[in-house]
Design a protein around this motif. Structure first.
Motif, PDB file in Angstrom:
ATOM      1  N   ALA A  80      16.563  -2.851   1.539  1.00 15.98           N
ATOM      2  CA  ALA A  80      15.221  -2.580   1.011  1.00 15.98           C
ATOM      3  C   ALA A  80      14.904  -1.098   1.163  1.00 15.98           C
ATOM      4  O   ALA A  80      15.277  -0.463   2.158  1.00 15.98           O
ATOM      5  CB  ALA A  80      14.180  -3.413   1.744  1.00 15.98           C
ATOM      6  N   ARG A  81      14.207  -0.562   0.171  1.00 14.07           N
ATOM      7  CA  ARG A  81      13.698   0.806   0.277  1.00 14.07           C
ATOM      8  C   ARG A  81      12.354   0.717   1.004  1.00 14.07           C
ATOM      9  O   ARG A  81      11.393   0.170   0.470  1.00 14.07           O
ATOM     10  CB  ARG A  81      13.533   1.410  -1.114  1.00 14.07           C
ATOM     11  N   PHE A  82      12.302   1.272   2.223  1.00 12.88           N
ATOM     12  CA  PHE A  82      11.113   1.119   3.045  1.00 12.88           C
ATOM     13  C   PHE A  82      10.114   2.242   2.802  1.00 12.88           C
ATOM     14  O   PHE A  82       8.924   2.005   2.631  1.00 12.88           O
ATOM     15  CB  PHE A  82      11.501   1.078   4.527  1.00 12.88           C
ATOM     16  N   PHE A  83      10.587   3.475   2.827  1.00 14.36           N
ATOM     17  CA  PHE A  83       9.788   4.640   2.463  1.00 14.36           C
ATOM     18  C   PHE A  83      10.533   5.394   1.369  1.00 14.36           C
ATOM     19  O   PHE A  83      11.615   4.995   0.950  1.00 14.36           O
ATOM     20  CB  PHE A  83       9.541   5.551   3.671  1.00 14.36           C
ATOM     21  N   ASP A  84       9.959   6.528   0.916  1.00 18.33           N
ATOM     22  CA  ASP A  84      10.567   7.299  -0.167  1.00 18.33           C
ATOM     23  C   ASP A  84      12.052   7.545   0.055  1.00 18.33           C
ATOM     24  O   ASP A  84      12.871   7.344  -0.837  1.00 18.33           O
ATOM     25  CB  ASP A  84       9.859   8.653  -0.311  1.00 18.33           C
ATOM     26  N   ASN A  85      12.405   8.024   1.242  1.00 22.23           N
ATOM     27  CA  ASN A  85      13.771   8.461   1.496  1.00 22.23           C
ATOM     28  C   ASN A  85      14.468   7.631   2.581  1.00 22.23           C
ATOM     29  O   ASN A  85      15.444   8.079   3.179  1.00 22.23           O
ATOM     30  CB  ASN A  85      13.778   9.932   1.932  1.00 22.23           C
ATOM     31  N   GLN A  86      13.977   6.421   2.817  1.00 27.09           N
ATOM     32  CA  GLN A  86      14.541   5.604   3.883  1.00 27.09           C
ATOM     33  C   GLN A  86      14.808   4.182   3.410  1.00 27.09           C
ATOM     34  O   GLN A  86      13.963   3.562   2.760  1.00 27.09           O
ATOM     35  CB  GLN A  86      13.604   5.589   5.101  1.00 27.09           C
TER      36      GLN A  86
END
Length: 266
Positions: A192-198
């Protein structure tokens, strides 16, 4: 504008991850602080106009979603009644038509589900999916596993220096790279993409030692990988990796705090 609002929201959520209770005043205080950091004036008239438009668009999307769900439910109910009649009458043609109708409904529901729980850029799961699908209703884990946080720590720099297109392509590359390599390693995982770059990877069929080996293999492969834009610009991004085990019925908040605490210590 939506991208800027998402950045502020992500920063604010990250600031408040370790809070058991989040009062509206605390949220807005952090939200305003992060807006100032990104040099966004929340009092600006044009900002408020765009914000209102975004709210209207999101509201319309929710209405469309609910309308489709209601319509699908009604269609399923009708199909069930028609099936009963067709079975009694041994009407093969009607049964075949109902079967095709149910297949189309299944496709529509999958499409609706994707809109809600899949990140539109990288085509992996999004943060809503974690809380609404992956976890129990009380935000605890449904099973044992290992969580791996991957931070693309050059993302903001690449975005500011070379633009959104190259930064977005970097995220698309890393998400595809992770899916491909974890699949080839015969790993049972969700990403899963949790934040923009994480990104957060949840692995359910390997222990911590095995996951560390997986991460080391990914690190080695990525360290030798460069990206080249259409204009000939070569980018070699840096990544950080953190992992921790979780147990069935454990509060996900504890795990997320542990992962992001490791990131902040760097």
């Amino acid at each position: 504008m939506k991208k800027e609002l998402k950045k502020i929201t992500n920063l604010t959520i990250n600031d408040l991850l370790n809070k058991d209770v989040i009062m509206p005043s605390i949220y807005f205080e952090k939200f305003n602080k992060n807006a100032r950091t990104l040099e966004i004036n929340l009092s600006d008239t044009s900002f408020n106009k765009e914000l209102n438009q975004i709210i209207i668009e999101d509201f319309n999307s929710i209405e469309d979603y609910m309308g489709n769900i209601i319509s699908s439910t009604e269609s399923i109910g009708k199909a069930a009644k028609d099936t009963k009649t067709a079975l009694l009458n041994k009407d093969i043609d009607t049964l075949s038509a109902i079967y095709n109708q149910m297949q189309n409904l299944e496709k529509e529901l999958k499409s609706l589900n994707k809109k809600l729980f899949v990140d539109e850029l990288t085509n992996v799961q999004n943060r809503k999916w974690i809380y609404n699908k992956f976890l129990n209703d009380d935000a605890t884990f449904k099973e044992n596993g290992i969580s791996i946080l991957i931070d693309v720590n050059d993302y903001s720099y690449i975005q500011s220096e070379y633009g959104d297109l190259l930064a977005d392509n970097l995220l698309i590359f890393i998400s595809n790279f992770l899916k491909k390599n974890l699949t080839e390693d015969d790993c049972k995982f969700k990403i899963a993409r949790f934040f923009d770059n994480q990104f957060i990877i949840f692995v359910s069929d390997k222990n911590e030692k095995e996951c560390k080996t997986l991460v080391n293999n990914i690190k080695q492969l990525l360290s030798n990988t460069t990206l080249k834009s259409n204009s000939g610009l070569v980018i070699k991004a840096n990544y950080e990796y953190y992992l921790t085990a979780y147990m069935k019925n454990q509060d996900s908040k504890d795990i997320l705090e542990t992962l992001f605490a490791q990131l902040k210590e760097e």
